[in-house]
Design a protein around this motif. Structure first.
Motif: not given
Ligand code: ATP
Ligand code: MG
Length: 394
Positions: A70-72, A175-177, A205-206, A238-240
């Motif tokens: 989950x880490x961009x 996740x990419x980004x 994600x950006x 959780x991602x950001x």
């Protein structure tokens, strides 16, 4: 016993030029933060690989792997076993990793496999093709259930010969980004619906840091509806990373619009007020853009004309990452990122409570501005801003 190391691969960061190391440092910091409760580990990187090297085997590898997906900025990860870069050791480790993999395949026979080698250490005496051929031949001889098939393998044994050598069989998608924090900050208008959490995810994600604003019309919307938005912010976080959620009391503004303005324009007028307040919250929190979950034509307030009227009320860029997407596409992303189940819980949103029966789908800015002048939005918006509640969501 071999040491296990998590290998994370980067994608777009690798395309960066002179400032690449800034992105790498940010990613390492985010990886460290995401895995801070998994145990002690050293994170370092070289070329397009990041390595998480735990200090001991008590490290919670499973949790760390889950977090890192989950880490961009991370495109994929693998759990690898490590040994010294000497051929005999690499051969022994390859046997060990394959034996382990086959155990998990429950007595299956005729399993197609291949070996794929990357050789970063140019002093290693064999070239990658030779390593793959040697080790592939050995595994083929040693395990009768294996068949070499380089075109359509069920198992690929990956060998990466670098300063140390890493061997693994599985690659898990990330996740990419771009790493969060590498690209400024924006303020997400977060409702309890399906769309806005996805919009936040996409801009996060950006590499953009998020804060969020939610408009809340108590008692027309319940405490549970607010809790749902907090839960959604936590899921996006959780991602950001941590999201500061600013909850704005919106009841008085909605009542004033309801009382004073033509009902067919009330939704657009309400949305203009949201945008003005969101711009102010954004500025106070160091954001340089807003994010919404709008999509052209989805509802009456999202026609070209309605968005024109809404957009005119704010004086900073508004990112609408879902603008050209179908609902089904948005639903698919929300299922994928894990917000869907929460979004569909049946609590009311402040928009739906005051929705007019016949909203005008093609409002003109002139009539909206005239109608808006019938209530004292400046004062009411000042009061709303003075009474926000701030919740830290992580
Ligand atoms: P969503 O699924 O995100 O709720 P929606 O399809 O219900 O979107 P609207 O209600 O028109 O669409 O809202 C459009 C956008 O406005 C939302 O995506 C969100 O960014 C913002 N918004 C709507 N209601 C609120 C709210 N109560 N608080 C904060 N932002 C909101
Ligand atoms: Mg909504």
């Amino acid at each position: 016993m071999y040491r296990r190391v998590i290998i994370a691969r980067i994608g777009e960061i690798a395309l960066k030029g002179l400032n690449r190391s800034k992105f790498e440092q940010r990613l390492a910091k985010n990886m460290k933060q995401a895995t801070s409760d998994c145990g002690e580990a050293r994170i370092h990187w070289s070329q397009s690989r990041f390595y998480v090297e735990p200090e001991n085997e008590n490290y919670n590898y499973e949790l760390a792997m889950k977090r890192l997906t989950k880490v961009f900025g991370i495109v994929s990860i693998s759990l690898a076993f490590e040994t010294e870069s000497e051929f005999d050791k690499v051969r022994e480790l390859s046997y060990f990793v394959m034996e382990r993999k086959l155990l998990s395949m429950d007595g299956q026979t005729n399993i197609r496999f291949k070996v794929e080698t990357k050789r970063g250490l140019k002093s290693f005496p064999l070239q990658s093709m030779q390593i793959s051929a040697e080790i592939g031949g050995m595994l083929d001889d040693d395990f009768e259930q294996l068949l070499v098939d380089v075109h359509n393998p069920e198992i690929t044994l990956y060998i990466e010969v670098r300063e140390n050598t890493y061997v693994y069989t599985d690659i898990i998608k990330g996740c990419g980004g771009m790493p969060v924090g590498s690209n400024g900050k924006a303020c997400l208008l977060l409702s309890g619906g399906i769309d806005s959490p996805v919009a936040g995810y996409m801009i996060g994600k950006r590499g953009v840091n998020l804060c969020a604003v939610h408009f809340y019309s108590y008692p027309y919307t319940s405490e549970r509806a607010k809790e749902k938005v907090v839960d959604l912010a936590k899921l996006v976080a959780k991602y950001t990373g941590t999201i500061k959620l600013v909850v704005v009391p919106f009841t008085d503004i909605q009542l004033a619009i309801d009382e004073n303005c033509r009902s067919e324009l009330s939704t657009v007028i309400m949305r203009r007020s949201m945008m003005r307040i969101a711009c102010r919250v954004a500025r106070m929190n160091g954001c340089s853009a807003l994010i919404t979950g709008e999509s052209v034509g989805q509802v009456a307030s999202q026609t070209m004309q309605a968005i024109y009227c809404t957009n005119e009320a704010c004086d900073m860029p508004v990112y609408r990452p879902l603008i050209g997407m179908d609902k089904m596409e948005v639903v698919a992303i929300s299922q994928d990122i894990g917000t869907f189940e929460t979004s569909i819980l049946p609590y009311e949103d402040c928009c739906t409570v005051f929705t007019p029966k016949h909203p005008k789908t093609k409002p003109s800015l002139k009539e909206v501005v005239e109608e808006e002048a019938r209530y004292n939005y400046k004062e009411l918006e000042n009061i709303a801003i003075e009474n926000v509640e701030v919740i830290s969501c992580s």
